[in-house]
Design an enzyme around this catalytic site. Structure first.
Site, short mmCIF file in Angstrom:
data_model
loop_
_atom_site.label_atom_id
_atom_site.label_comp_id
_atom_site.label_asym_id
_atom_site.label_seq_id
_atom_site.Cartn_x
_atom_site.Cartn_y
_atom_site.Cartn_z
N ASP A 63 60.64 -88.25 67.33
CA ASP A 63 59.99 -89.25 66.48
C ASP A 63 58.53 -88.89 66.23
OD1 ASP A 63 60.00 -91.99 65.25
OD2 ASP A 63 58.50 -92.33 66.81
N GLU B 258 61.40 -85.54 62.96
CA GLU B 258 61.01 -86.50 61.92
C GLU B 258 59.58 -86.12 61.52
OE1 GLU B 258 59.97 -91.13 60.97
OE2 GLU B 258 59.44 -90.15 62.85
#
Length: 834
Positions: free
Chosen positions: A503, A556
C-alpha cells in the site's frame, strides 16, 4: 485510507489490575501468579562505600568487610548480621554436601542499595546478575524479589531454606553449598502459598547468532527471535519474551499472570542490540501481556508487543501469547504455485474486506462460504484488504498496530490459516494488502515506543505523514527495515500468503509527498527521492522472492516512477535499480477509463484518447488493472452508478466496460459488490447488498445478469492464453482500429505465444451498428463469437452474431482481409478463430 482517532483501548493498570486483597483467592491458580504490590517503599539509605559494589562482585576480604557493613531494611544491627547466622541461613550443609573452604569468608547475600533502588524503579538492566542463585564467597546466595510475599522458601533436592525478609519484597539467604542447585520457590502470600520456578535461574534464550543478525538488521526470521514464544528451558515449560527497546532504562513484563504489575518480572538487556529478554516459567499460550517500559526520562509506559503474533479483540489492546498447532492441507497448491510467473499466468482478482463481506462471519465461517463463491465466479485470486491487527475498524485495516498478528475480530491466527488453506484447496490464490508506509500514533503501540522516536524518523518533519495523521517508518534504520522485511516474509511463510499488495508506495518514494516547499529536505544528491525507502523496497522484494518461490509482490504506485517492476540489479535511465516488484497497479488506466465511461455517449467522441492512451505505456511495467475499494467510496459512487443514462444503460455500460477491461493487457482486479452491479457505495458497516440477488426482489435478474457476465468473462479468460500469456510483451497486442472516435469503437487483437488471436471489439455508443467492417488477419478462415456483453442472459438486448463470421478478401484497417459485424449498443464482443 481514512485517518483514525486515538484508540480508546483500556489502560491495563486501570482495567485489569487486582486489589491486594484478591491474593486471598488465588489458591489453585498458576504457580507464576503473584500479588499486585502496593506503592513500593524506599529502601533505607545504605552506606556510600557499599553502593559501588554488587555483593556477587566481592573478591578480597577487605571488600567483604565493607559489603557486610551495609545497613539493610528490616534487618537487625549490622554487627549482629556479621557475627550470627541470619534467619534463613543453614549453619551446616545438608548431608552429603561438602562445606566451602575455611579460607572463604562468607558475605551477606542481601542486595546492595543500588540494585534494590534500580529494581524497585524498573531501571535495572541486568536483574539476572543479582536475583536468583549465585556462587559467592561462603556458598550460594539466593535472592528473590516478590513484592507482597509474606515468606519465600527455596526448595531443592535435600534442601529447604526459608529466606530472610529484607523488606520491600526482597528475600535472601546464604547457603554453604559448592554449586548452584536447581531449585524452586515456595512463596507465601496472605491466605495462600504458591510453588513456582525461579525465572532468574535461566540462561538467555537468544543465541549469539540471533543477536548478531538483529544487530546487523539481517534477521530474516525475526519473529522467531523476538516476541513471546511458549517453549521449554532446562525441562521447564514457560514463555520467553524478547523485545527491542534500545532507549529504555528498563523493561518489565506485565500481564494477567502478575495482575498487570511487572515489578517482580524485570527483563535483562542483551547488550548493544537493544534487545531485552526474560523467560517466565509457567506462562503458556493464551496469557495476556504487555511490556512496562521505563523511558529515558524515568516515566513508564505500557506497550503492546510489536512482534506479538496474536492480540486481544479491539478495542482491548493487550498482546496474547500464541502457539500454533495448525496442520496445513495445501501441499498440492504450494507445489505448483511456482510453475509460471504471475505476469505470464491468468490472474483475475476479487478484492475482499473480510469483516464486511458477510458481516458477522468468523475466519472459519468465511472459509465455508468465500472459497465456494469465488471459485464459482472463476476468479483466480482473492486480495484481502489488510488483515494485520488495527484498532480502528473505520481505517479498513490500513492503520496497523499489530504487524505480526491477524486481526482478532474474526478469530485467532490458526483460524486465519484455515481460511487461507481452504482457499488454496479450492484453487484460489491469496493476496494480502500490506502496509509498511506508516503506523498510527496510539500511545500503547509503536509511536515513541521506548520513550524516543524508534520506529519513526527522529526528524518530526520526516516522521509525520501529512495525509493520514500517522507516522512514517524510518526506512534508514537497519532494525526498522529488518522489522518490515521480516514481516513480509512472515506472512508468506507462516500463513502461506501468495502475494503482497504493498500500500501507498508513492508516499514512501518521495520526500516531498503531500508536502509544501520548506516542509521537506532534499536527499544527499539534492533530489526528492527517498533513498532509504528505495533501498528498503528493493531489499524487501529481493528477500521475499528469494525465500518464497511463487509469490508475487504488487505495488500500489500512482506515479511514473521508473522501474517499479524492474529487477533490483538492473538500472534504468534514472540511475536507480528497479524496485523489484512483480506487478504494479495501473492507476493511470483506472482514472482515464473511468473518466471516459462517466461521459454521456454523445460526448465520448471527444474523449476517445482516454481509452486508448493506456497502450502508449502498457509495457513500461507489469500491470494490474484495478477497480478497487478506493473507487467506490467517499462519494465516488459504485461502478454501475458512475455510468450515465437510465438503469438499462448504466448496466449496459458496466458490462461493456468489464468486457473491455478483461481484454486489455494486464491483470484484472474487481472489488466485492461490483460483480453484481451494486448501486450503493461500499460501507464497512454493512458490506455488499446481497439482497439484490434475492429472487424475491423484483430486479434481481438485472444484478444476477451482471454477475453471470463476470463468471463467463473469467471462464473464457482462463481458457484463452491470448488474454494473459503475453500481458507484458508488445507481441501480445495489435490494434485493429484505435481511432474510430466518431463511432465510439475500438478493436484490437490479443495473441498468445503461438500467435493464436482473440479479437476484442468495444462499442460505447447507444445505437446498433450493422455490417461494421473491421480488418483482420487473412489466415483465419472464420471467427466465432465467444462472448457478447449484450446477450439476453446478462440483461442485454441480445443483439448478437450467432453464426461464424467469414473474412472477405477486402483489405481494411491496413490488413489484407476484413469481416462485417453487427455491433450491439453499449457492448463488448469477443471473437476467436472458429
Amino acid at each position: 485510507m481514512t485517518p483514525r482517532p486515538p484508540s480508546s483501548g483500556p489502560d491495563p493498570k486501570k482495567t485489569t489490575g487486582k486489589k491486594t486483597a484478591q491474593a486471598k483467592k488465588t489458591a489453585g491458580k498458576k504457580t507464576s501468579e503473584v500479588r499486585k504490590p502496593a506503592q513500593a517503599r524506599k529502601p533505607a539509605q545504605a552506606k556510600k562505600t557499599a553502593q559501588a559494589k554488587k555483593t556477587s562482585e566481592v573478591k578480597e576480604p577487605a571488600e567483604v568487610k565493607k559489603t557486610s557493613e551495609v545497613k539493610k531494611p528490616a534487618v537487625g544491627k549490622a554487627a549482629e548480621a556479621r557475627q550470627a547466622p541470619r534467619k534463613g541461613t543453614v549453619p551446616s550443609p545438608p548431608a552429603g554436601v561438602e562445606a566451602p573452604a575455611a579460607a572463604e569468608v562468607a558475605v551477606s547475600p542481601a542486595l546492595g542499595a543500588g540494585d534494590r533502588e534500580r529494581l524497585l524503579a524498573g531501571t535495572h538492566h541486568d536483574p539476572h546478575s543479582v536475583l536468583g542463585a549465585h556462587r559467592v564467597p561462603g556458598g550460594v546466595a539466593f535472592r528473590v524479589f516478590r513484592p507482597h510475599a509474606r515468606a519465600v522458601t527455596v526448595l531443592s533436592t535435600g534442601l529447604r531454606v526459608e529466606l530472610h525478609d529484607d523488606g520491600d519484597g526482597f528475600f535472601s539467604a546464604l547457603v554453604p553449598l559448592d554449586e548452584v542447585p536447581a531449585h524452586r520457590l515456595l512463596v507465601a502470600y496472605e491466605g495462600t502459598v504458591l510453588e513456582a520456578e525461579d525465572p532468574y535461574r535461566f540462561l538467555p534464550t537468544l543465541g549469539e547468532l540471533d543477536l548478531h543478525l538483529i544487530g546487523e538488521g539481517r534477521h530474516e526470521e525475526l519473529w522467531r527471535a523476538l516476541g513471546a514464544h511458549p517453549t521449554t528451558q532446562d525441562g521447564v515449560a514457560g514463555t520467553r519474551f524478547a523485545v527491542w527497546a534500545p532507549n529504555a532504562r528498563g523493561v518489565r513484563v506485565a500481564g494477567g499472570f502478575n495482575f498487570w504489575d511487572g515489578t517482580a518480572h524485570p527483563m535483562r538487556s542483551l547488550g548493544s542490540t537493544g534487545v531485552w529478554e526474560l523467560f517466565l516459567p509457567g506462562i503458556g499460550a493464551g496469557e495476556l501481556y504487555k511490556y512496562e517500559i521505563t523511558r529515558p526520562d524515568g516515566s513508564r509506559t505500557f506497550r503492546a508487543d510489536p512482534l506479538a503474533r496474536r492480540t486481544e479483540v479491539p478495542p482491548a489492546t493487550s498482546s496474547v501469547v500464541h502457539a500454533s498447532d495448525y496442520t496445513w492441507g495445501d501441499e498440492e497448491w504450494l507445489a505448483r504455485r511456482a510453475d509460471a510467473p504471475a505476469h505470464e499466468a491468468p490472474m483475475s482478482v476479487y478484492e475482499v474486506h473480510l469483516p464486511s463481506w458477510r458481516p458477522g462471519l468468523s475466519y472459519r465461517e468465511l472459509a465455508e462460504q468465500l472459497p465456494a463463491y469465488v471459485a464459482d465466479l472463476g476468479f483466480t485470486h482473492v486480495e484481502l484488504m489488510p488483515v494485520a491487527e488495527h484498532p480502528f475498524g473505520g481505517s479498513w485495516g490500513y492503520q496497523v498496530t499489530g504487524f505480526y498478528a491477524p486481526t482478532a475480530r474474526l478469530g485467532d491466527p490458526d483460524d486465519f490459516k484455515y481460511l487461507v488453506d481452504r482457499l488454496h484447496q479450492a484453487g484460489i490464490g491469496v493476496l494480502m494488502d500490506w502496509v509498511p508506509a506508516h503506523f498510527p500514533r496510539d500511545d500503547w503501540a509503536l509511536a515513541e515506543f521506548d520513550g524516543r522516536p524508534l520506529y519513526e524518523h527522529s526528524d518530526p518533519l520526516r516522521a509525520a505523514h501529512p495525509d493520514w495523521g500517522t507516522l512514517e517508518f524510518d526506512f534508514g534504520r537497519r532494525e526498522v527495515r529488518n522489522f518490515l522485511v521480516a514481516n513480509a516474509v512472515y506472512w508468506c511463510e507462516e500463513f502461506h500468503i501468495d502475494g503482497l499488495r504493498v500500500d501507498a508506495v508513492a508516499s514512501m518514494l518521495y520526500l516531498d509527498y503531500s508536502r509544501e516547499p520548506g516542509q521537506w529536505t532534499p536527499n544527499e544528491h539534492g533530489g526528492r527521492e527517498n533513498l532509504d525507502a528505495v533501498a528498503f523496497l528493493q531489499e524487501m522484494n529481493a528477500t521475499v522472492y528469494r525465500r518464497v518461490p511463487g509469490v508475487v509482490t504488487v505495488a500500489e504506485e500512482s506515479t511514473a516512477w521508473d522501474g517499479v517492476t524492474r529487477a533490483t540489479h538492473h538500472k534504468g535511465p534514472s540511475g536507480f535499480g528497479g524496485l523489484g516488484f512483480g506487478l504494479k497497479w495501473n492507476m493511470g488506466w483506472m482514472h482515464d477509463s473511468l473518466a471516459y465511461m462517466s461521459h454521456e455517449p454523445v460526448h465520448r467522441t471527444y474523449h476517445h484518447d482516454e481509452l486508448t492512451f493506456s497502450m502508449v505505456y502498457a509495457y513500461s511495467e507489469n500491470y494490474v488493472l484495478p477497480i478497487s475499494h478506493d473507487e467506490v467510496v467517499h462519494g465516488k459512487k459504485s461502478l454501475v452508478s458512475k455510468m450515465p443514462g437510465d438503469w438499462w444503460q448504466q448496466r449496459a455500460n458496466e458490462r461493456a466496460y468489464l468486457g473491455y477491461m478483461w481484454a486489455h493487457p494486464g491483470k484484472q482486479l474487481l472489488f466485492m459488490g461490483q460483480e453484481f452491479a451494486q448501486g450503493a457505495e461500499w460501507s464497512e458497516a454493512h458490506g455488499p447488498d446481497w439482497w439484490l440477488l434475492d429472487p424475491e426482489y423484483g430486479a434481481s435478474a438485472d444484478h444476477r445478469g451482471v454477475r453471470d457476465l463476470v463468471r463467463d468473462l473469467n471462464s473464457v479468460y482462463r481458457a484463452t492464453p491470448a488474454l494473459w500469456q503475453r500481458d507484458t510483451h508488445p507481441s501480445g497486442f495489435a490494434w485493429v482500429v484505435g481511432d474510430a472516435a466518431e463511432d465510439d469503437v475500438l478493436a484490437f487483437l490479443r495473441l498468445d505465444a503461438d500467435g493464436t488471436p482473440l479479437l476484442a471489439v468495444s462499442h460505447f455508443a447507444p445505437v446498433v451498428r450493422s455490417d461494421y467492417r473491421l480488418g483482420v488477419p487473412d489466415d483465419v478462415p472464420a471467427w466465432h463469437e465467444v462472448l457478447n456483453t449484450d446477450a439476453a442472459r446478462y440483461g442485454g438486448g441480445d443483439v448478437v452474431n450467432p453464426d461464424p463470421v467469414k473474412p472477405e478478401p477486402q483489405g481494411w484497417h491496413g490488413r489484407p482481409a476484413s469481416i462485417r459485424l453487427t455491433l450491439p449498443p453499449l457492448a463488448t464482443v469477443w471473437l476467436r478463430p472458429a
